[in-house]
Design a protein around this motif. Structure first.
Motif, PDB file in Angstrom:
ATOM      1  N   GLU A   1       0.796  -1.222   0.000  1.00  0.00           N
ATOM      2  CA  GLU A   1       0.000   0.000   0.000  1.00  0.00           C
ATOM      3  C   GLU A   1       0.831   1.277   0.000  1.00  0.00           C
ATOM      4  OE1 GLU A   1      -3.196  -0.142   2.993  1.00  0.00           O
ATOM      5  OE2 GLU A   1      -2.621  -2.251   3.207  1.00  0.00           O
ATOM      6  N   ARG A   2       1.894   1.292   0.767  1.00  0.00           N
ATOM      7  CA  ARG A   2       2.730   2.493   0.931  1.00  0.00           C
ATOM      8  C   ARG A   2       4.211   2.096   0.980  1.00  0.00           C
ATOM      9  NH1 ARG A   2      -1.061   4.820  -0.650  1.00  0.00           N
ATOM     10  NH2 ARG A   2      -2.625   5.862   0.570  1.00  0.00           N
ATOM     11  N   PRO A   3       4.738   1.556  -0.132  1.00  0.00           N
ATOM     12  CA  PRO A   3       6.126   1.073  -0.096  1.00  0.00           C
ATOM     13  C   PRO A   3       7.149   2.153   0.244  1.00  0.00           C
ATOM     14  CG  PRO A   3       5.258   1.041  -2.341  1.00  0.00           C
ATOM     15  CD  PRO A   3       4.108   1.348  -1.428  1.00  0.00           C
ATOM     16  N   LYS A   4       6.960   3.373  -0.239  1.00  0.00           N
ATOM     17  CA  LYS A   4       7.925   4.441   0.073  1.00  0.00           C
ATOM     18  C   LYS A   4       7.882   4.785   1.556  1.00  0.00           C
ATOM     19  CE  LYS A   4       7.989   6.381  -4.535  1.00  0.00           C
ATOM     20  NZ  LYS A   4       7.636   7.510  -5.397  1.00  0.00           N
ATOM     21  N   SER A   5       6.694   4.815   2.128  1.00  0.00           N
ATOM     22  CA  SER A   5       6.570   5.097   3.564  1.00  0.00           C
ATOM     23  C   SER A   5       7.188   3.976   4.383  1.00  0.00           C
ATOM     24  CB  SER A   5       5.105   5.276   3.947  1.00  0.00           C
ATOM     25  OG  SER A   5       4.569   6.403   3.307  1.00  0.00           O
ATOM     26  N   LEU A   6       7.005   2.746   3.944  1.00  0.00           N
ATOM     27  CA  LEU A   6       7.605   1.611   4.643  1.00  0.00           C
ATOM     28  C   LEU A   6       9.131   1.714   4.596  1.00  0.00           C
ATOM     29  CD1 LEU A   6       7.438  -1.110   6.112  1.00  0.00           C
ATOM     30  CD2 LEU A   6       7.445  -2.194   3.861  1.00  0.00           C
ATOM     31  N   LEU A   7       9.692   2.038   3.441  1.00  0.00           N
ATOM     32  CA  LEU A   7      11.142   2.177   3.339  1.00  0.00           C
ATOM     33  C   LEU A   7      11.663   3.295   4.233  1.00  0.00           C
ATOM     34  CD1 LEU A   7      11.754   1.571  -0.468  1.00  0.00           C
ATOM     35  CD2 LEU A   7      12.393   0.086   1.448  1.00  0.00           C
ATOM     36  N   ARG A   8      10.931   4.408   4.308  1.00  0.00           N
ATOM     37  CA  ARG A   8      11.342   5.495   5.215  1.00  0.00           C
ATOM     38  C   ARG A   8      11.348   5.008   6.662  1.00  0.00           C
ATOM     39  NH1 ARG A   8       8.563   8.778   1.577  1.00  0.00           N
ATOM     40  NH2 ARG A   8       6.628   8.630   2.746  1.00  0.00           N
ATOM     41  N   ALA A   9      10.303   4.268   7.034  1.00  0.00           N
ATOM     42  CA  ALA A   9      10.228   3.745   8.404  1.00  0.00           C
ATOM     43  C   ALA A   9      11.373   2.771   8.678  1.00  0.00           C
ATOM     44  CB  ALA A   9       8.873   3.070   8.631  1.00  0.00           C
ATOM     45  N   LEU A  10      11.673   1.917   7.714  1.00  0.00           N
ATOM     46  CA  LEU A  10      12.791   0.976   7.887  1.00  0.00           C
ATOM     47  C   LEU A  10      14.124   1.709   8.005  1.00  0.00           C
ATOM     48  CD1 LEU A  10      11.799  -1.850   5.383  1.00  0.00           C
ATOM     49  CD2 LEU A  10      11.910  -2.023   7.880  1.00  0.00           C
TER      50      LEU A  10
ATOM     51  N   THR B   1      14.350   3.223  11.396  1.00  0.00           N
ATOM     52  CA  THR B   1      14.620   2.185  12.371  1.00  0.00           C
ATOM     53  C   THR B   1      16.077   1.743  12.328  1.00  0.00           C
ATOM     54  OG1 THR B   1      12.356   1.388  12.281  1.00  0.00           O
ATOM     55  CG2 THR B   1      13.995  -0.170  13.058  1.00  0.00           C
ATOM     56  N   LEU B   2      16.601   1.489  11.147  1.00  0.00           N
ATOM     57  CA  LEU B   2      17.980   1.018  11.020  1.00  0.00           C
ATOM     58  C   LEU B   2      18.976   2.102  11.421  1.00  0.00           C
ATOM     59  CD1 LEU B   2      17.641  -1.000   7.708  1.00  0.00           C
ATOM     60  CD2 LEU B   2      17.890  -1.902  10.034  1.00  0.00           C
ATOM     61  N   HIS B   3      18.622   3.342  11.183  1.00  0.00           N
ATOM     62  CA  HIS B   3      19.497   4.450  11.564  1.00  0.00           C
ATOM     63  C   HIS B   3      19.609   4.558  13.099  1.00  0.00           C
ATOM     64  CE1 HIS B   3      21.539   8.290  11.389  1.00  0.00           C
ATOM     65  NE2 HIS B   3      20.617   8.811  12.175  1.00  0.00           N
ATOM     66  N   ASN B   4      18.549   4.169  13.790  1.00  0.00           N
ATOM     67  CA  ASN B   4      18.509   4.283  15.249  1.00  0.00           C
ATOM     68  C   ASN B   4      19.057   3.058  15.974  1.00  0.00           C
ATOM     69  OD1 ASN B   4      17.413   6.861  15.175  1.00  0.00           O
ATOM     70  ND2 ASN B   4      15.345   6.077  15.009  1.00  0.00           N
ATOM     71  N   VAL B   5      19.455   2.037  15.235  1.00  0.00           N
ATOM     72  CA  VAL B   5      19.964   0.819  15.879  1.00  0.00           C
ATOM     73  C   VAL B   5      21.414   0.986  16.223  1.00  0.00           C
ATOM     74  CG1 VAL B   5      20.426  -1.641  15.567  1.00  0.00           C
ATOM     75  CG2 VAL B   5      18.281  -0.662  14.765  1.00  0.00           C
TER      76      VAL B   5
END
Length: 105
Positions: A89-98, A101-105
């Motif tokens: 539904e929102r692949p670009k939004s999902l990639l931003r969220a990922l 998340t990865l930036h904060n790990v």
């Protein structure tokens, strides 16, 4: 699916609203769906975990993510204008969220 996506999506949404399809889906989920993961099992997760959730998920409402986030200390990111399949539904939004998340790990 390119240009074929819009009619495919419209057809599936219209079909999903019919009572017979909803009843069939409920039966299939009962027979083949995964059982809930116990709170004890969830508490044993030791790797960094972030929940990424569609705000309008009707299958597993956002309140489930909010409860798990509060209980287990997991951050959760909400994808707006999205139901239960952010990848479709929102692949670009999902990639931003990922990426967040990865930036904060």
């Amino acid at each position: 699916m390119g240009d074929h996506w819009a009619p495919f999506e419209t057809y599936n949404i219209d079909l999903a609203r019919t009572p017979t399809v909803q009843a069939a889906l409920a039966s299939l989920m009962e027979a083949f769906g995964l059982r809930a993961i116990s709170a004890d099992d969830l508490a044993r997760i030791v790797v960094p975990t972030t929940l990424i959730w569609g705000r309008h998920d009707r299958a597993t409402p956002l309140s489930v993510a909010e409860t798990a986030s509060a209980r287990f200390g997991w951050p959760h990111l909400v994808i707006e204008n999205c139901a239960d399949d952010p990848l479709m539904e929102r692949p670009k939004s999902l990639l931003r969220a990922l990426r967040t998340t990865l930036h904060n790990v």
